[in-house]
Write a protein that holds these residues in place. Sequence first.
Motif, PDB file in Angstrom:
ATOM      1  N   ASP A   9      -9.959  15.351   6.046  1.00 27.66           N
ATOM      2  CA  ASP A   9     -10.105  16.809   6.163  1.00 27.66           C
ATOM      3  C   ASP A   9      -8.898  17.460   6.823  1.00 27.66           C
ATOM      4  OD1 ASP A   9     -12.553  16.512   5.005  1.00 27.66           O
ATOM      5  OD2 ASP A   9     -13.711  16.708   6.869  1.00 27.66           O
ATOM      6  N   GLU A  10      -8.282  16.742   7.778  1.00 26.49           N
ATOM      7  CA  GLU A  10      -7.142  17.304   8.504  1.00 26.49           C
ATOM      8  C   GLU A  10      -5.913  17.463   7.610  1.00 26.49           C
ATOM      9  OE1 GLU A  10      -7.473  18.403  11.634  1.00 26.49           O
ATOM     10  OE2 GLU A  10      -9.573  17.820  11.415  1.00 26.49           O
ATOM     11  N   LEU A  11      -5.882  16.751   6.480  1.00 29.79           N
ATOM     12  CA  LEU A  11      -4.737  16.840   5.571  1.00 29.79           C
ATOM     13  C   LEU A  11      -4.757  18.113   4.735  1.00 29.79           C
ATOM     14  CD1 LEU A  11      -4.477  13.139   4.320  1.00 29.79           C
ATOM     15  CD2 LEU A  11      -2.896  14.322   5.849  1.00 29.79           C
ATOM     16  N   ASP A  12      -5.906  18.804   4.707  1.00 28.93           N
ATOM     17  CA  ASP A  12      -5.983  20.052   3.939  1.00 28.93           C
ATOM     18  C   ASP A  12      -4.935  21.051   4.408  1.00 28.93           C
ATOM     19  OD1 ASP A  12      -8.074  19.017   2.535  1.00 28.93           O
ATOM     20  OD2 ASP A  12      -9.642  20.058   3.670  1.00 28.93           O
ATOM     21  N   ALA A  13      -4.629  21.018   5.704  1.00 31.75           N
ATOM     22  CA  ALA A  13      -3.684  21.991   6.270  1.00 31.75           C
ATOM     23  C   ALA A  13      -2.277  21.820   5.711  1.00 31.75           C
ATOM     24  CB  ALA A  13      -3.657  21.869   7.792  1.00 31.75           C
ATOM     25  N   VAL A  14      -1.967  20.656   5.147  1.00 36.91           N
ATOM     26  CA  VAL A  14      -0.629  20.430   4.579  1.00 36.91           C
ATOM     27  C   VAL A  14      -0.720  20.168   3.078  1.00 36.91           C
ATOM     28  CG1 VAL A  14       0.426  19.618   6.714  1.00 36.91           C
ATOM     29  CG2 VAL A  14      -0.741  17.980   5.239  1.00 36.91           C
ATOM     30  N   GLY A  15      -1.839  20.587   2.476  1.00 36.45           N
ATOM     31  CA  GLY A  15      -1.974  20.496   1.028  1.00 36.45           C
ATOM     32  C   GLY A  15      -2.029  19.084   0.491  1.00 36.45           C
TER      33      GLY A  15
END
Length: 215
Positions: free
Chosen positions: A47-53
């Motif tokens: 989920d935390e990777l959403d911030a960097v696409g």
Amino acid sequence: MRIMLTLAIVGALWSPAAAQDTATDSAREYPRWFITGYAGSFAIADDELDAVGMTTDASAMLGARLAYRVTPRWALEASYGHASLDATSEGFGEVDGRLHLYHADLVFLAPDSATVQVALSAGAGGMHYSYDEFERRGILLQGESWANELAVSLGAGVIVNLGRRAGLRVEARDAIQFCSAEAEPIDETSDFSHCPLDDKVLHNPMFSGGVLLRF
């Protein structure tokens, strides 16, 4: 008459001691080592990777566990698993990766006489993941991007005994990952992270099944 009475008393005292010795010998002779080959699913917390696409998923995890039973109820176990990673990066496309999970555990085992034994485990180790060269948010991450982070493993499962030497083992585990944020700017391949913006504690559930052999 006195001789017969004396022999009867000795026999009565000897029988429990002999039975205890037999039980002790039986426990001592029981196989101390056991190895488990397993296959399972590993759900990466991304989920935390959403911030960097970016997104990532793990394929089937394959691995093995080797344990030594210190006492009839407790064992020390070393575990290793490997899975391929299928990731995507916004504006770039598909990215191939690899995941290595390794840890040492303390395992509690239910009585050996049970057809179905409960196995509880807790331990610590590491989670190493890496990706081939790719572009993220317009920044080219050259070479292999990777991270090696502390992981705590908690597990619960059952062993279905198929005799003295073999069994089937099914488990559910949580690989608790202590994830460190990347430094700014986010362009260092050795500073890669599944939580690029903030330090996080991530939970990665795993379900596995395999064959257990004792020796």
